[in-house]
Design a protein around this motif. Sequence first.
Motif, PDB file in Angstrom:
ATOM      1  N   GLY A   1       5.058   6.570 -18.258  1.00 48.85           N
ATOM      2  CA  GLY A   1       5.241   5.388 -18.808  1.00 48.85           C
ATOM      3  C   GLY A   1       5.937   5.214 -20.224  1.00 48.85           C
ATOM      4  N   ARG A   2       5.272   6.175 -21.201  1.00 46.81           N
ATOM      5  CA  ARG A   2       5.942   6.019 -22.602  1.00 46.81           C
ATOM      6  C   ARG A   2       7.418   6.720 -22.424  1.00 46.81           C
ATOM      7  NH1 ARG A   2       2.555   5.347 -26.649  1.00 46.81           N
ATOM      8  NH2 ARG A   2       0.247   5.177 -26.166  1.00 46.81           N
ATOM      9  N   SER A   3       7.849   7.310 -21.601  1.00 51.49           N
ATOM     10  CA  SER A   3       9.291   7.775 -21.465  1.00 51.49           C
ATOM     11  C   SER A   3      10.149   6.496 -21.404  1.00 51.49           C
ATOM     12  CB  SER A   3       9.531   8.682 -20.342  1.00 51.49           C
ATOM     13  OG  SER A   3       9.390   8.201 -19.062  1.00 51.49           O
ATOM     14  N   LEU A   4       9.554   5.360 -20.929  1.00 52.62           N
ATOM     15  CA  LEU A   4      10.457   3.918 -20.598  1.00 52.62           C
ATOM     16  C   LEU A   4      10.408   3.107 -21.672  1.00 52.62           C
ATOM     17  CD1 LEU A   4       9.082   3.883 -17.165  1.00 52.62           C
ATOM     18  CD2 LEU A   4      11.239   4.362 -17.451  1.00 52.62           C
ATOM     19  N   PHE A   5       9.558   3.393 -22.805  1.00 53.04           N
ATOM     20  CA  PHE A   5       9.303   2.407 -23.777  1.00 53.04           C
ATOM     21  C   PHE A   5      10.737   1.841 -24.431  1.00 53.04           C
ATOM     22  CE2 PHE A   5       4.749   2.879 -25.337  1.00 53.04           C
ATOM     23  CZ  PHE A   5       4.271   2.650 -24.049  1.00 53.04           C
ATOM     24  N   ASP A   6      11.744   2.633 -24.422  1.00 52.15           N
ATOM     25  CA  ASP A   6      12.850   1.980 -24.832  1.00 52.15           C
ATOM     26  C   ASP A   6      13.515   0.741 -24.259  1.00 52.15           C
ATOM     27  OD1 ASP A   6      13.439   3.959 -23.066  1.00 52.15           O
ATOM     28  OD2 ASP A   6      15.542   4.044 -23.566  1.00 52.15           O
TER      29      ASP A   6
ATOM     30  N   MET B   1       2.663  -0.332 -21.653  1.00 52.32           N
ATOM     31  CA  MET B   1       2.102   0.387 -20.657  1.00 52.32           C
ATOM     32  C   MET B   1       1.623  -0.690 -19.612  1.00 52.32           C
ATOM     33  SD  MET B   1       2.464   3.523 -20.487  1.00 52.32           S
ATOM     34  CE  MET B   1       1.363   3.992 -19.041  1.00 52.32           C
ATOM     35  N   GLY B   2       1.229  -1.775 -20.089  1.00 45.86           N
ATOM     36  CA  GLY B   2       0.622  -2.877 -19.277  1.00 45.86           C
ATOM     37  C   GLY B   2       1.653  -3.449 -18.471  1.00 45.86           C
ATOM     38  N   LEU B   3       3.019  -3.725 -18.911  1.00 44.22           N
ATOM     39  CA  LEU B   3       4.198  -4.338 -18.173  1.00 44.22           C
ATOM     40  C   LEU B   3       4.321  -3.194 -17.097  1.00 44.22           C
ATOM     41  CD1 LEU B   3       6.572  -5.883 -17.687  1.00 44.22           C
ATOM     42  CD2 LEU B   3       7.611  -4.736 -19.336  1.00 44.22           C
ATOM     43  N   ILE B   4       4.510  -1.958 -17.530  1.00 42.69           N
ATOM     44  CA  ILE B   4       5.007  -0.567 -16.696  1.00 42.69           C
ATOM     45  C   ILE B   4       3.989  -0.625 -15.554  1.00 42.69           C
ATOM     46  CG2 ILE B   4       5.226   1.614 -16.483  1.00 42.69           C
ATOM     47  CD1 ILE B   4       6.143   1.395 -19.221  1.00 42.69           C
TER      48      ILE B   4
ATOM     49  N   SER C   1       0.721  -1.369   0.118  1.00 44.50           N
ATOM     50  CA  SER C   1      -0.011  -0.109  -0.055  1.00 44.50           C
ATOM     51  C   SER C   1       0.939   1.228  -0.031  1.00 44.50           C
ATOM     52  CB  SER C   1      -0.966  -0.087   1.217  1.00 44.50           C
ATOM     53  OG  SER C   1      -1.651   1.207   1.256  1.00 44.50           O
ATOM     54  N   SER C   2       0.886   2.004  -1.278  1.00 44.67           N
ATOM     55  CA  SER C   2       1.976   3.158  -1.443  1.00 44.67           C
ATOM     56  C   SER C   2       1.048   4.624  -0.819  1.00 44.67           C
ATOM     57  CB  SER C   2       2.313   3.127  -2.752  1.00 44.67           C
ATOM     58  OG  SER C   2       1.221   3.563  -3.470  1.00 44.67           O
ATOM     59  N   GLY C   3      -0.339   4.442  -0.767  1.00 43.67           N
ATOM     60  CA  GLY C   3      -0.878   5.454  -0.408  1.00 43.67           C
ATOM     61  C   GLY C   3      -1.032   6.797  -1.673  1.00 43.67           C
ATOM     62  N   GLY C   4      -0.305   6.403  -2.682  1.00 38.72           N
ATOM     63  CA  GLY C   4      -0.395   7.459  -3.684  1.00 38.72           C
ATOM     64  C   GLY C   4      -1.298   6.677  -4.979  1.00 38.72           C
ATOM     65  N   GLN C   5      -1.145   7.372  -6.037  1.00 37.84           N
ATOM     66  CA  GLN C   5      -1.915   6.709  -7.141  1.00 37.84           C
ATOM     67  C   GLN C   5      -1.417   5.579  -7.869  1.00 37.84           C
ATOM     68  OE1 GLN C   5      -2.137   9.530 -10.438  1.00 37.84           O
ATOM     69  NE2 GLN C   5       0.234   9.436 -10.654  1.00 37.84           N
ATOM     70  N   GLU C   6      -2.284   4.588  -8.230  1.00 39.02           N
ATOM     71  CA  GLU C   6      -1.711   3.070  -8.862  1.00 39.02           C
ATOM     72  C   GLU C   6      -1.679   3.420 -10.365  1.00 39.02           C
ATOM     73  OE1 GLU C   6      -4.081  -0.125  -7.743  1.00 39.02           O
ATOM     74  OE2 GLU C   6      -3.556   0.012  -5.311  1.00 39.02           O
ATOM     75  N   ARG C   7      -2.311   4.016 -10.968  1.00 44.97           N
ATOM     76  CA  ARG C   7      -1.976   4.055 -12.307  1.00 44.97           C
ATOM     77  C   ARG C   7      -1.064   4.997 -12.744  1.00 44.97           C
ATOM     78  NH1 ARG C   7      -3.104   7.615 -16.174  1.00 44.97           N
ATOM     79  NH2 ARG C   7      -3.573   6.826 -18.417  1.00 44.97           N
ATOM     80  N   VAL C   8      -0.168   4.400 -13.712  1.00 43.03           N
ATOM     81  CA  VAL C   8       0.915   5.173 -14.172  1.00 43.03           C
ATOM     82  C   VAL C   8       0.731   5.956 -15.326  1.00 43.03           C
ATOM     83  CG1 VAL C   8       3.422   4.933 -15.244  1.00 43.03           C
ATOM     84  CG2 VAL C   8       2.517   3.184 -13.393  1.00 43.03           C
TER      85      VAL C   8
END
Length: 250
Positions: free
Chosen positions: A128-133, A138-141, A116-123
């Motif tokens: 997310g797209r900045s990590l695509f390389d 997005m599902g994996l992230i 439980s992080s107390g923050g938002q769960e959705r990225v």
Amino acid sequence: MPRYGGLIALAALAIAAAVYGLREGANTHLNMAVPRDTAIPTKPIAGETTPAPRPAAVPRGKGFDFYVLSLSWSPTYCGSEEGRGNRQQCGGTADYGLIVHGLWPQNETGYPEFCSSGGQERVPDSLGRSLFDIMPGMGLIGHEWRKHGTCSGLSQQDYFQVTRMAYERINIPAALKTGKSSTRLGTEQIESILVAANPDLGKRGIAVTCDGGKLDEIRICLTKDLTFRDCLEVDRNACRLKSVDLPPID
């Protein structure tokens, strides 16, 4: 006598004016030579060098002992039933070899998950797209954040920053980058070429996993500061096969 007194006074005034003029001329000359607002250039000191920029500080996680960086051999996943339906990672023109499956907070025994992080769960898409390389999907992230990132003690931004820093910490050898044709490598051989490319990495800090006789993942253990370390429990869960197939990068 009064007449001489006047002449003497006039002479004294003339001398004073001449002295004042000389002083002003000298000051003007100095001000023209070196303007007050102009810095005087200095020569560099012999042997002096410009300090190298400091490396970026690693955001410090908490609530666990160390990280496991899991690198997935994408062609094995894309050849599976699940992978064939993943158009982000397995479709299009991108040819992925080793990608980041995740950065996992780990304990000496076991690991936390779905905290439980107390923050938002959705990225957010922008993050997310900045990590695509390195994490193409997005599902994996999103899944990695919910299962592992929430247990890191970090914000989403910091967790994925550390994920990228961990990936960039690894020097991936050519044999694991340019697999354009199917090949078979020994599991010990894979560890050896990684150790050769990363001299501070020891074989007890790597685990090669397999799926159906194919290379599945390479898991590398890192401290919270992203230095290599041993991890006996992770190492014990490595693939028991002596060699694995590496499907080609299409």
